[in-house]
Design an enzyme around this catalytic site. Structure first.
Site, PDB file in Angstrom:
ATOM      1  N   ASN A 289      29.459  14.256  16.295  1.00  0.00           N
ATOM      2  CA  ASN A 289      28.761  13.402  15.342  1.00  0.00           C
ATOM      3  C   ASN A 289      29.664  12.389  14.651  1.00  0.00           C
ATOM      4  OD1 ASN A 289      29.390  16.208  14.551  1.00  0.00           O
ATOM      5  ND2 ASN A 289      29.059  15.480  12.471  1.00  0.00           N
TER       6      ASN A 289
ATOM      7  N   GLY B 139      14.806  15.646  15.728  1.00  0.00           N
ATOM      8  CA  GLY B 139      13.975  14.442  15.721  1.00  0.00           C
ATOM      9  C   GLY B 139      14.578  13.264  14.984  1.00  0.00           C
TER      10      GLY B 139
ATOM     11  N   THR C 276       2.806  28.337  11.627  1.00  0.00           N
ATOM     12  CA  THR C 276       1.885  27.282  12.063  1.00  0.00           C
ATOM     13  C   THR C 276       2.673  26.021  12.404  1.00  0.00           C
ATOM     14  OG1 THR C 276       0.144  28.218  10.714  1.00  0.00           O
ATOM     15  CG2 THR C 276      -0.140  25.914  11.370  1.00  0.00           C
TER      16      THR C 276
ATOM     17  N   CYS D  38      27.483  15.163   6.330  1.00  0.00           N
ATOM     18  CA  CYS D  38      27.541  16.390   5.555  1.00  0.00           C
ATOM     19  C   CYS D  38      28.821  16.471   4.725  1.00  0.00           C
ATOM     20  CB  CYS D  38      27.471  17.598   6.474  1.00  0.00           C
ATOM     21  SG  CYS D  38      25.991  17.570   7.458  1.00  0.00           S
TER      22      CYS D  38
HETATM   23  N1  PLP Z   1      24.402  19.268  14.892  1.00  0.00           N
HETATM   24  C1  PLP Z   1      24.941  18.034  14.828  1.00  0.00           C
HETATM   25  C2  PLP Z   1      26.007  17.632  15.793  1.00  0.00           C
HETATM   26  C3  PLP Z   1      24.500  17.127  13.846  1.00  0.00           C
HETATM   27  O1  PLP Z   1      25.040  15.914  13.775  1.00  0.00           O
HETATM   28  C4  PLP Z   1      23.490  17.550  12.942  1.00  0.00           C
HETATM   29  C5  PLP Z   1      23.050  16.656  11.847  1.00  0.00           C
HETATM   30  O2  PLP Z   1      23.838  15.927  11.261  1.00  0.00           O
HETATM   31  C6  PLP Z   1      22.939  18.844  13.080  1.00  0.00           C
HETATM   32  C7  PLP Z   1      23.424  19.674  14.069  1.00  0.00           C
HETATM   33  C8  PLP Z   1      21.853  19.333  12.186  1.00  0.00           C
HETATM   34  O3  PLP Z   1      20.610  18.786  12.553  1.00  0.00           O
HETATM   35  P1  PLP Z   1      19.394  18.742  11.498  1.00  0.00           P
HETATM   36  O4  PLP Z   1      19.767  17.717  10.472  1.00  0.00           O
HETATM   37  O5  PLP Z   1      18.195  18.339  12.297  1.00  0.00           O
HETATM   38  O6  PLP Z   1      19.259  20.095  10.935  1.00  0.00           O
END
Ligand code: PLP
Length: 375
Positions: A150, A199, A236, A320
């Site tokens: 990411n 998504g 659901t 994050c």
């Molecule tokens: N894994 C990776 C590599 C991500 O970049 C992210 C979100 O930043 C996630 C998992 C988590 O996904 P979500 O935000 O849909 O929970």
């Protein structure tokens, strides 16, 4: 606003919203109800399942809808550990997202698991020989490796890695939250047992994701209740979200080569105009939309503020970790010291960005660098 933080989240594609609208309004039926009204909702969910399966090259029945990437990663790890409760060792990498690492830390601290984190080289490369050496067929329950990073966009050789795990008969999970919809994937050509996608990274809605769970291996559910998703994820269904994810997956299938052109143009221009600029992982195969730029002598927080004043939205590291004082663990694993990591900005493009926006970004970054370096 010029939005260039698409690895954090993406704007909803108007075509996705259009597809979702009926299910937020008049078509509010529960897909589990046997009425004609309910069956229409069920049909929409099943159409989306096929759209998502097509995106990653698996069968529709192997898709389980979840509340997002985090849940898909957690559910996959849970299932793998439940399938081999006697094995208490997991292999991962040092550059995974917290959706994986935080769960593994919890398993280590509370369930006595041993976690091996494979390192990467300064370009972000994973050594497959190290992976092979780390697997102990008697002890290893799971190998979990991300398909694409990411922060840098670096792509791991997931098909090869999954084959190595398969030779040792070890479960293989991949976090493809950043890869799905950005590069073409086909799980059926690999030995992957489970995969997570989300998504909101592909112009779909937030709070919806999916997990691929191979029909060739068992599955242990994490959610228990009404037995939806073929007993694999009760609750659901989020029909509007699922329909939106399906449409986003369909739209992501078309080639979006302009994204790579925008990113490459940006990097070429910056390299020619700013002394000493570096792009993390640029010698590796990378996601076409991601650029992790280091500008020595200009810290990323300062650059971000100056870009923000021009209403340009980028990120200093992973979404994050923004706001946290500690430097990015991904960049640290690539050998950058804390000072160098603080000079890194993540620019992540999308198919909705234009050439004009990228030209504005380039000029703004040149001006911001001059200003930062003069202080
Ligand atoms: N894994 C990776 C590599 C991500 O970049 C992210 C979100 O930043 C996630 C998992 C988590 O996904 P979500 O935000 O849909 O929970």
């Amino acid at each position: 606003m010029i939005y260039l933080d698409n690895n954090a989240t993406t704007p909803l594609d108007p075509l996705v919203l259009e597809e979702m609208m009926p299910f937020l309004g008049p078509q509010f039926a529960n897909p589990g109800s046997g009425s004609t009204f309910g069956r229409a909702a069920k049909k929409a969910v099943e159409k989306a399942r096929t759209q998502v399966a097509t995106l990653i090259g698996c069968e529709a029945e192997e898709i389980i809808f979840t509340s997002g990437g985090t849940e898909a990663d957690n559910a996959a790890i849970f299932s793998a550990t439940e399938l081999s409760p006697e094995r208490k060792h997991i292999v991962t990498s040092a550059v995974e997202h917290d959706a994986v690492l935080a769960y593994l830390k919890w398993l280590e601290e509370t369930r006595g698991y041993e976690i091996t984190k494979l390192g990467v080289n300064p370009q972000g490369r994973l050594d497959l020989a190290e992976l092979e050496a780390a697997i102990d067929p008697d002890k290893t329950a799971l190998v979990t490796l991300m398909w694409a990073n990411n922060e840098t966009g670096v792509i791991f050789p997931i098909a090869e890695a999954s084959n190595i795990a398969a030779e040792e008969e070890v479960f293989f999970h991949t976090d493809a939250v950043q890869a799905a919809g950005k590069i073409s994937l086909s799980v059926s050509d690999t030995s992957i047992h489970s995969l997570a996608l989300s998504g909101h990274k592909i112009h779909g809605p937030k709070g919806i994701g999916a997990m691929f769970a191979s029909k060739n291996v068992g599955f242990r559910p994490w959610f228990h209740g009404g037995g939806q998703e073929n007993q694999r994820r009760s609750g659901t269904e989020n029909v509007a979200g699922i329909v939106g994810l399906g449409k986003a997956a369909e739209l992501a299938l078309s080639a979006h080569e302009n994204v790579r052109k925008l990113r490459d143009h940006f990097e070429r221009e910056l390299a020619s105009k700013i002394d000493g600029v570096q792009f993390q992982g640029s010698e590796m195969e990378r996601l076409p939309n991601t650029s992790n730029v280091r500008i020595p002598g200009a810290n990323s927080e300062g650059l971000m503020i100056l870009l923000d004043m021009k209403v340009i939205c980028v990120s200093a590291g992973s979404a994050c970790h923004t706001g946290a004082l500690h430097p990015s663990p991904v960049l640290a694993a690539m050998g950058l010291d804390a000072e160098a990591a603080r000079e890194c900005l993540r620019i992540s493009f999308s198919r909705l960005n234009s050439t004009e926006e990228v030209e504005t970004l380039i000029s703004a970054m040149i001006a911001a660098t001059e200003r930062m370096r003069s202080i």
